[in-house]
Design a protein around this motif. Sequence first.
Motif: not given
Length: 319
Positions: A83-87
């Motif tokens: 998902l490449q979430a950063n938060l």
Amino acid sequence: MTNKRDLRIVFMGTPDFAVATLKALIDHNYNVVGVITAPDKPAGRGQKLRASAVKQFALEHQLNVLQPTNLKAKPFLAELKALQANLQIIVAFRMLPKVVWQMPEFGTFNLHASLLPQYRGAAPIHWAIINGETKTGVTTFFIDEKIDTGAIIQSKETKIGPTTTVGDLHDELMAIGSQLVIETVERVANDTISTTIQPQTDDLKTAYKLNRENCKIDWSESIDTIYNKIRGLNPFPTAWCYLDNNEKAPLSVKVYGIEKLEEEHNHANGFIVTSKDALKVACQGGYINILEIQLPGKRKMEVKSLLNGFNFSPSAKLL
């Protein structure tokens, strides 16, 4: 001025309390790339699988939903990483393994329904009322290895009124909490986060998980203790006790709406005093006037309705 960060958010939560925050993120046009929630569970008489409140809302808004049974399982971790979430934002979910909360670049923060460090644990809204607090609030903090101990980002305070129930406070904190999360996300986006380490104090109060035993009313306690306990469990999961009405076995009853009547009497604790439209229970310092009650196999009803068709023994008492 620094450029605003482009956030890719994974949201984790399960009950209604978490839905308000997820809705606020969507309403503020944040990019929620995934929603993690509990697996569907059997519910109701038919034990049909029921989706969590968060899953229902997420699907209505075409969000990507994951429902892992094991947060350490490699297939789930691969999906989460993809998902490449950063938060990551957590509201009323469960304890996360380090491999999960350390994954995003900008961290993982949690919304907790108390003024940390007080009332760490599973039921902070209930215990604040049960313990007779006059104020509480919500806190956002970065997750660490322990439960509810991470560095505090922000908090907001609110009063607890003398008649406030857990239902009332739940809804208020749900609204305040969703606003606080948006403010916290804004700080992350603008790279203006500052944190405070939770103070170590000797007077910490714990929000223990609620169970049948600690939801039982002890009629030998003081009127204030009983009053706070009942409203701190109304309407969920609900305070309960036994009704001894000189029948074969005591009935397990749930107590909802109540009033506190501080007056002198000579009755034993738990003794029931009834009139045409009132049911009062004696305790230390006065009576608890029960307004709403639920008998086994029945729906919750007003005491006035109960008294129309239920005969109380002259020696009836609550145990």
